[in-house]
Design a protein around this motif. Structure first.
Motif, PDB file in Angstrom:
ATOM      1  N   MET A 126       0.780  -1.335  -0.030  1.00 25.05           N
ATOM      2  CA  MET A 126      -0.063  -0.105   0.029  1.00 25.05           C
ATOM      3  C   MET A 126       0.899   1.052   0.005  1.00 25.05           C
ATOM      4  O   MET A 126       1.820   1.246   0.743  1.00 25.05           O
ATOM      5  N   GLU A 127       0.461   2.267  -0.710  1.00 27.46           N
ATOM      6  CA  GLU A 127       1.350   3.530  -0.940  1.00 27.46           C
ATOM      7  C   GLU A 127       0.654   4.560  -0.050  1.00 27.46           C
ATOM      8  O   GLU A 127       1.238   5.719   0.357  1.00 27.46           O
ATOM      9  N   ARG A 128      -0.690   4.631   0.138  1.00 28.01           N
ATOM     10  CA  ARG A 128      -1.401   5.515   0.734  1.00 28.01           C
ATOM     11  C   ARG A 128      -2.730   5.368   1.240  1.00 28.01           C
ATOM     12  O   ARG A 128      -3.446   4.533   0.682  1.00 28.01           O
ATOM     13  N   LEU A 129      -3.129   5.632   2.424  1.00 30.61           N
ATOM     14  CA  LEU A 129      -4.295   5.392   2.856  1.00 30.61           C
ATOM     15  C   LEU A 129      -5.108   6.962   3.421  1.00 30.61           C
ATOM     16  O   LEU A 129      -4.098   7.476   4.245  1.00 30.61           O
ATOM     17  N   THR A 130      -6.037   7.326   2.773  1.00 30.84           N
ATOM     18  CA  THR A 130      -6.559   8.490   3.163  1.00 30.84           C
ATOM     19  C   THR A 130      -8.177   8.172   3.752  1.00 30.84           C
ATOM     20  O   THR A 130      -9.024   7.522   3.167  1.00 30.84           O
ATOM     21  N   LEU A 131      -8.466   8.854   4.807  1.00 32.04           N
ATOM     22  CA  LEU A 131      -9.432   8.967   5.580  1.00 32.04           C
ATOM     23  C   LEU A 131     -10.114  10.298   5.540  1.00 32.04           C
ATOM     24  O   LEU A 131      -9.566  11.167   6.335  1.00 32.04           O
ATOM     25  N   ALA A 132     -11.154  10.649   4.720  1.00 31.46           N
ATOM     26  CA  ALA A 132     -11.529  12.006   4.990  1.00 31.46           C
ATOM     27  C   ALA A 132     -12.993  12.187   4.455  1.00 31.46           C
ATOM     28  O   ALA A 132     -13.565  11.176   3.295  1.00 31.46           O
ATOM     29  N   GLU A 133     -14.083  12.833   5.002  1.00 32.54           N
ATOM     30  CA  GLU A 133     -15.190  13.246   4.446  1.00 32.54           C
ATOM     31  C   GLU A 133     -15.946  11.967   3.984  1.00 32.54           C
ATOM     32  O   GLU A 133     -16.356  11.934   2.940  1.00 32.54           O
ATOM     33  N   GLU A 134     -16.148  10.973   5.058  1.00 32.58           N
ATOM     34  CA  GLU A 134     -17.028   9.735   4.674  1.00 32.58           C
ATOM     35  C   GLU A 134     -16.626   9.125   3.592  1.00 32.58           C
ATOM     36  O   GLU A 134     -17.179   8.142   2.703  1.00 32.58           O
ATOM     37  N   ARG A 135     -15.033   9.181   3.278  1.00 30.06           N
ATOM     38  CA  ARG A 135     -14.399   8.201   2.367  1.00 30.06           C
ATOM     39  C   ARG A 135     -13.219   7.621   3.072  1.00 30.06           C
ATOM     40  O   ARG A 135     -12.405   8.311   3.751  1.00 30.06           O
ATOM     41  N   VAL A 136     -12.865   6.211   2.607  1.00 26.77           N
ATOM     42  CA  VAL A 136     -11.635   5.830   2.788  1.00 26.77           C
ATOM     43  C   VAL A 136     -11.052   5.379   1.402  1.00 26.77           C
ATOM     44  O   VAL A 136     -11.713   4.697   0.715  1.00 26.77           O
ATOM     45  N   GLU A 137      -9.835   5.885   1.153  1.00 28.30           N
ATOM     46  CA  GLU A 137      -9.119   5.729  -0.088  1.00 28.30           C
ATOM     47  C   GLU A 137      -7.940   4.944   0.139  1.00 28.30           C
ATOM     48  O   GLU A 137      -7.269   5.313   1.042  1.00 28.30           O
ATOM     49  N   ILE A 138      -7.769   3.878  -0.553  1.00 28.93           N
ATOM     50  CA  ILE A 138      -6.387   2.996  -0.363  1.00 28.93           C
ATOM     51  C   ILE A 138      -5.630   3.143  -1.573  1.00 28.93           C
ATOM     52  O   ILE A 138      -6.443   2.507  -2.768  1.00 28.93           O
ATOM     53  N   LEU A 139      -4.618   3.483  -1.534  1.00 25.28           N
ATOM     54  CA  LEU A 139      -3.597   3.367  -3.071  1.00 25.28           C
ATOM     55  C   LEU A 139      -2.808   2.542  -2.916  1.00 25.28           C
ATOM     56  O   LEU A 139      -1.876   2.314  -1.986  1.00 25.28           O
ATOM     57  N   PHE A 140      -2.885   1.567  -3.841  1.00 22.97           N
ATOM     58  CA  PHE A 140      -1.879   0.303  -3.894  1.00 22.97           C
ATOM     59  C   PHE A 140      -1.074   0.335  -4.719  1.00 22.97           C
ATOM     60  O   PHE A 140      -1.384   1.066  -6.269  1.00 22.97           O
ATOM     61  N   ARG A 141       0.252   0.076  -5.017  1.00 24.56           N
ATOM     62  CA  ARG A 141       1.254   0.087  -5.952  1.00 24.56           C
ATOM     63  C   ARG A 141       1.639  -1.499  -6.297  1.00 24.56           C
ATOM     64  O   ARG A 141       2.172  -2.324  -5.304  1.00 24.56           O
ATOM     65  N   LYS A 142       1.442  -1.933  -7.533  1.00 28.36           N
ATOM     66  CA  LYS A 142       1.734  -3.324  -7.846  1.00 28.36           C
ATOM     67  C   LYS A 142       3.373  -3.507  -7.865  1.00 28.36           C
ATOM     68  O   LYS A 142       3.946  -2.553  -8.377  1.00 28.36           O
ATOM     69  N   ILE A 143       3.934  -4.241  -7.100  1.00 24.22           N
ATOM     70  CA  ILE A 143       5.442  -4.711  -7.041  1.00 24.22           C
ATOM     71  C   ILE A 143       5.946  -4.917  -8.366  1.00 24.22           C
ATOM     72  O   ILE A 143       7.045  -4.146  -8.423  1.00 24.22           O
ATOM     73  N   LYS A 144       5.731  -5.625  -9.156  1.00 27.23           N
ATOM     74  CA  LYS A 144       6.242  -6.114 -10.262  1.00 27.23           C
ATOM     75  C   LYS A 144       6.248  -4.983 -11.292  1.00 27.23           C
ATOM     76  O   LYS A 144       7.306  -4.737 -11.841  1.00 27.23           O
ATOM     77  N   ASN A 145       5.229  -4.277 -11.631  1.00 25.53           N
ATOM     78  CA  ASN A 145       5.196  -3.420 -12.643  1.00 25.53           C
ATOM     79  C   ASN A 145       5.030  -1.833 -12.375  1.00 25.53           C
ATOM     80  O   ASN A 145       4.525  -0.991 -12.983  1.00 25.53           O
ATOM     81  N   GLU A 146       4.738  -1.364 -11.085  1.00 28.86           N
ATOM     82  CA  GLU A 146       4.499  -0.313 -10.552  1.00 28.86           C
ATOM     83  C   GLU A 146       3.326   0.248 -10.938  1.00 28.86           C
ATOM     84  O   GLU A 146       2.972   1.554 -10.636  1.00 28.86           O
ATOM     85  N   GLU A 147       2.275  -0.273 -11.278  1.00 33.44           N
ATOM     86  CA  GLU A 147       0.821   0.112 -11.714  1.00 33.44           C
ATOM     87  C   GLU A 147       0.126   0.303 -10.335  1.00 33.44           C
ATOM     88  O   GLU A 147       0.587  -0.303  -9.457  1.00 33.44           O
ATOM     89  N   LYS A 148      -0.649   1.305 -10.646  1.00 30.88           N
ATOM     90  CA  LYS A 148      -1.320   1.663  -9.016  1.00 30.88           C
ATOM     91  C   LYS A 148      -2.825   1.361  -9.484  1.00 30.88           C
ATOM     92  O   LYS A 148      -3.515   1.418 -10.392  1.00 30.88           O
ATOM     93  N   VAL A 149      -3.446   0.934  -8.339  1.00 30.41           N
ATOM     94  CA  VAL A 149      -5.023   0.783  -8.043  1.00 30.41           C
ATOM     95  C   VAL A 149      -5.534   1.409  -6.783  1.00 30.41           C
ATOM     96  O   VAL A 149      -4.805   1.452  -5.694  1.00 30.41           O
ATOM     97  N   VAL A 150      -6.556   2.088  -6.840  1.00 31.78           N
ATOM     98  CA  VAL A 150      -7.282   2.647  -5.863  1.00 31.78           C
ATOM     99  C   VAL A 150      -8.362   2.283  -5.371  1.00 31.78           C
ATOM    100  O   VAL A 150      -9.380   1.921  -6.254  1.00 31.78           O
TER     101      VAL A 150
END
Length: 106
Positions: free
Chosen positions: A1-25
């Motif tokens: 996981m690269e970032r976890l954001t808790l704000a205004e009724e939202r939880v956002e988790i930014l994942f970075r794939k280890i192999k190819n650096e692609e990101k998924v939220v």
């Protein structure tokens, strides 16, 4: 996981794939945080252990939905635990911008 954001009724988790650096939220909407437990000493490069919809004890009963929201658990290997109510979830893949949306039907 690269970032976890808790704000205004939202939880956002930014994942970075280890192999190819692609990101998924992964985004949860309509969130009400019930528990936030951080026992980790290092908060960089967190690894998600488990995300699941579960139940919570309320007034002596185990319930899995309340006011149109489902109860979610988010656990990290590094001993960070978050429990929250949410009414929707969205998975956004970048850099292509494709996404999948799921509104919980409670």
């Amino acid at each position: 996981m690269e970032r976890l954001t808790l704000a205004e009724e939202r939880v956002e988790i930014l994942f970075r794939k280890i192999k190819n650096e692609e990101k998924v939220v992964l985004v949860f909407g309509g969130v009400r945080i019930d528990q936030l437990d951080i026992a980790a000493t290092v908060l960089e490069e967190l690894s998600i252990n488990m995300i699941y919809r579960g139940r919570k004890q309320v007034d002596g009963r185990l319930i899995d939905k309340m006011e149109g929201k489902g109860y979610m658990y988010l656990n990290f290997v590094e001993n960070i635990n978050i429990a929250f109510w949410a009414d929707e979830m969205e998975l956004v893949e970048s850099p292509f911008g494709s996404s999948a949306f799921c509104a919980f039907d409670f």
